[in-house]
Design a protein around this motif. Structure first.
Motif, PDB file in Angstrom:
ATOM      1  N   VAL A 131      20.356 -35.516 -32.270  1.00  0.00           N
ATOM      2  CA  VAL A 131      20.137 -36.637 -33.191  1.00  0.00           C
ATOM      3  C   VAL A 131      21.517 -37.121 -33.616  1.00  0.00           C
ATOM      4  N   ALA A 132      21.715 -38.445 -33.646  1.00  0.00           N
ATOM      5  CA  ALA A 132      23.002 -38.989 -34.084  1.00  0.00           C
ATOM      6  C   ALA A 132      22.822 -39.791 -35.364  1.00  0.00           C
ATOM      7  N   GLY A 138      29.467 -51.332 -40.691  1.00  0.00           N
ATOM      8  CA  GLY A 138      28.396 -52.302 -40.442  1.00  0.00           C
ATOM      9  C   GLY A 138      27.059 -51.681 -40.075  1.00  0.00           C
ATOM     10  N   HIS A 139      27.002 -50.366 -39.879  1.00  0.00           N
ATOM     11  CA  HIS A 139      25.764 -49.727 -39.409  1.00  0.00           C
ATOM     12  C   HIS A 139      25.460 -48.427 -40.135  1.00  0.00           C
ATOM     13  N   THR A 140      24.177 -48.182 -40.366  1.00  0.00           N
ATOM     14  CA  THR A 140      23.687 -46.855 -40.763  1.00  0.00           C
ATOM     15  C   THR A 140      22.426 -46.651 -39.949  1.00  0.00           C
ATOM     16  N   GLN A 141      22.499 -45.803 -38.949  1.00  0.00           N
ATOM     17  CA  GLN A 141      21.360 -45.620 -38.043  1.00  0.00           C
ATOM     18  C   GLN A 141      21.175 -44.144 -37.709  1.00  0.00           C
ATOM     19  N   LEU A 142      19.914 -43.737 -37.580  1.00  0.00           N
ATOM     20  CA  LEU A 142      19.578 -42.430 -37.027  1.00  0.00           C
ATOM     21  C   LEU A 142      18.995 -42.684 -35.646  1.00  0.00           C
ATOM     22  N   ILE A 148      23.320 -40.699 -21.967  1.00  0.00           N
ATOM     23  CA  ILE A 148      24.035 -41.964 -22.174  1.00  0.00           C
ATOM     24  C   ILE A 148      23.090 -43.120 -21.824  1.00  0.00           C
ATOM     25  N   GLY A 149      22.877 -43.999 -22.796  1.00  0.00           N
ATOM     26  CA  GLY A 149      21.958 -45.120 -22.605  1.00  0.00           C
ATOM     27  C   GLY A 149      20.506 -44.771 -22.873  1.00  0.00           C
ATOM     28  N   GLN A 150      20.246 -43.541 -23.283  1.00  0.00           N
ATOM     29  CA  GLN A 150      18.861 -43.156 -23.625  1.00  0.00           C
ATOM     30  C   GLN A 150      18.768 -42.971 -25.135  1.00  0.00           C
ATOM     31  N   TYR A 151      18.584 -44.103 -25.816  1.00  0.00           N
ATOM     32  CA  TYR A 151      18.636 -44.124 -27.268  1.00  0.00           C
ATOM     33  C   TYR A 151      17.311 -44.583 -27.860  1.00  0.00           C
ATOM     34  N   GLN A 152      16.839 -43.807 -28.842  1.00  0.00           N
ATOM     35  CA  GLN A 152      15.626 -44.206 -29.559  1.00  0.00           C
ATOM     36  C   GLN A 152      15.984 -44.302 -31.043  1.00  0.00           C
ATOM     37  N   LEU A 153      15.876 -45.518 -31.577  1.00  0.00           N
ATOM     38  CA  LEU A 153      16.207 -45.727 -32.994  1.00  0.00           C
ATOM     39  C   LEU A 153      15.127 -45.091 -33.860  1.00  0.00           C
ATOM     40  N   LEU A 154      15.534 -44.169 -34.745  1.00  0.00           N
ATOM     41  CA  LEU A 154      14.572 -43.469 -35.611  1.00  0.00           C
ATOM     42  C   LEU A 154      14.517 -44.110 -36.994  1.00  0.00           C
ATOM     43  N   GLY A 155      15.641 -44.644 -37.440  1.00  0.00           N
ATOM     44  CA  GLY A 155      15.688 -45.262 -38.754  1.00  0.00           C
ATOM     45  C   GLY A 155      17.007 -45.973 -38.943  1.00  0.00           C
TER      46      GLY A 155
END
Ligand SMILES: Nc1ncnc2c1ncn2[C@@H]1O[C@H](COP(=O)(O)OP(=O)(O)OP(=O)(O)O)[C@@H](O)[C@H]1O
Ligand SMILES: [Mg+2]
Length: 341
Positions: A131-132, A138-142, A148-155
């Motif tokens: 988890v990142a 400019g960003h706050t994302q979980l 690499i390139g396999q990203y799922q935005l959680l919040g």
């Protein structure tokens, strides 16, 4: 493969040379902070003009430091977004022009993918999946990262980014830009428990954030201190501590939730706010309790830099990706739209 990476998305000109076999060979940065400080924030036109001025001397510098010549370079990587369009165009044009002249490929890199992968430059890099937490100006994302390139935005933040909240809170108390390091320094001398700030959106389920209320809370507290004739130097330290604790605890609660939800115990933090010592300590304690590990980059690779762009670009170039001759940059660019490699 030897890659020259250029970063110009905002107010730092970053240049680096990354070798896929030998690692990072050299990197250089020119920060425009002094240029923008008098305005209390970044002035886009001034940022673009300064990138133009700094770019070629910085490229010369990293080539000399690494003992390399133009003919040694196999490819270029540049930040293609998100960011200030005028500033991005400087790095993109320069990289594409050099690639054209040298007869090598160039690849446009997503700035937040660069931040996300910066901890890969450290001695003990994280392994996928993890988890990142991306926490920058400019960003706050979980994000769940499976490769690499396999990203799922959680919040993500519904309003201000964490770094932006640091900057605005600092500004309202008359502190310098950027506010994050200023607040962190003052917080060390703050009185614990003097002010109680809220932990926004932690009392309901979900992984989104909201930080604009904390800034308003800080403003009201600051005004009360002024109206009642308090010692304003001490008030600054105490507000800094209460504000930082609120941000750090809120981020920690959401990270724990994201890890539990994903069934993972490996956390990467990246972006300027990941340099914050209190945040690192809190997350390390939390991950220790979960028998997991938190990964982050050395402080100078938390904020904008060329090394992360050279590294991320190199991975995509090795996978065969590159641009055509048209120069394209994007102010907004969802990270989930990137192709997997
Ligand atoms: N020690 C620190 N504690 C808290 N915040 C910090 C610290 N150091 C830097 N920051 C904050 O990090 C931000 C800058 O980080 P970064 O360079 O990654 O952001 P950016 O490039 O402006 O935004 P983005 O990457 O989202 O486009 C600023 O808001 C700054 O105040
Ligand atoms: Mg950045």
């Amino acid at each position: 493969m030897l890659v020259l990476g250029l970063e110009t998305s905002c107010d730092e000109t970053g240049v680096a040379l990354y070798d896929s076999e030998r690692g990072l060979l050299a990197d250089a940065l020119f920060s425009q902070i002094d240029l923008h400080r008098v305005y209390g924030g970044v002035v886009p036109e001034l940022a673009s003009r300064d990138h133009v001025k700094r770019m070629l001397p910085l490229i010369r510098q990293v080539l000399d430091e690494a003992g390399k010549q133009a003919s040694d370079i196999d490819a270029l990587a540049y930040t293609a977004g998100p960011g200030l369009v005028g500033a991005l165009l400087v790095g993109a044009s320069c990289a594409q022009a050099l690639a054209f002249a040298w007869g090598v490929p160039a690849v446009g890199v997503h700035h937040m993918e660069g931040h996300l992968l910066a901890p890969m430059l450290e001695e003990q890099p994280p392994a996928f999946p993890f988890v990142a937490l991306l926490v920058s100006g400019g960003h706050t994302q979980l994000v769940r990262v499976d490769g690499i390139g396999q990203y799922q935005l959680l919040g993500e933040s519904l309003d201000d980014a964490a770094g932006e909240a640091f900057d605005k809170t600092a500004k309202l108390m008359g502190l310098n830009y950027p506010g994050g390091p200023e607040i962190a320094k003052l917080a060390e001398q703050g009185t614990p428990g003097r002010f109680a700030f809220p932990r926004p959106m932690t009392d309901r389920p979900g992984l989104d954030f909201s930080f604009s209320g904390l800034k308003t809370f800080a403003l009201n507290t600051w005004q009360q201190c002024r109206d009642s004739g308090d010692d304003l130097d001490q008030a600054r330290r105490d507000i800094a501590l209460a504000f930082q604790q609120a941000v750090v605890e809120t981020l920690t609660i959401k990270c724990k939730r994201a890890l539990k939800q994903s069934g993972l115990n490996s956390l990467v933090i990246a972006g300027g706010v990941s340099a914050n010592k209190a945040l690192r300590e809190h997350l390390e304690r939390m991950l220790g309790e979960m028998k997991g590990k938190v990964f982050y980059a050395r402080p100078r690779f938390c904020t904008d830099n060329g090394a992360m762009i050279a590294y991320a670009g190199c991975q995509r170039l090795l996978a065969g990706q590159h641009e055509d001759l048209a120069i394209k940059v994007q102010a907004r660019w969802p990270m989930e739209s990137l192709p997997a490699i």
